[in-house]
Design an enzyme around this catalytic site. Structure first.
Site: not given
Length: 158
Positions: A88, A90, A116, A119
């Site tokens: 992801h 992040e 999510c 994260c």
């Protein structure tokens, strides 16, 4: 000829939040994900510390070549993150900071999409204090985590 007032001379500039979210939008254009392009920018004291976009790990095949396993399996958005080749946005920003020895403690994270739950846990442990997002994501568990940890979450005005 009349001289312009200070107000008339004022340049129309984006707020700092708009500025960093615009940069997150630009970062997202590098994404190799076929389903959702996400960009993240970590900022402290109005200085960019790290950026990241979602995509396959460095040196591995991108989804545009391998295809999207989640799409093939019909996995809904927000579920079964382990069935994805990509990291992801992040996560990539945090890893970039780590590679360069940059602390993210007390920083602000700007993301084009709500994090999510995976994260969210990482955000909490990085020491980031504020998250500013542009769009929603179907993961209420992430929102609960951030709230419980005292992370300020701001949804940017459109």
């Amino acid at each position: 000829m009349e001289e312009k007032t200070k107000e008339e001379k004022k340049i129309n500039r984006p707020s700092w939040d708009e500025y960093f979210l615009n940069i997150a939008d630009l970062v997202a254009t590098r994404s190799t994900c076929l389903r959702r392009k996400v960009g993240a920018v970590v900022v402290k004291n109005k200085q960019i510390l790290a950026t990241g976009y979602n995509g396959a790990p460095t040196g591995t095949t991108h989804c545009d070549m391998s295809g999207c396993m989640r799409e093939k399996l019909g996995v809904p958005s927000g579920e079964r993150h382990e069935l994805c080749r990509a990291l992801h946005a992040e996560q990539n920003a945090f890893l970039q900071a780590s590679r360069h020895g940059v602390s993210l403690n007390d920083a602000t994270l700007y993301i084009t999409t709500q994090p999510c739950s995976i994260c969210a846990k990482m955000i909490i442990n990085t020491g980031i204090k504020k998250v500013i997002i542009k769009g929603a994501y179907p993961d209420d568990f992430a929102l609960e985590f951030l709230k419980e940890a005292g992370i300020e979450l701001v949804v940017a005005k459109k």
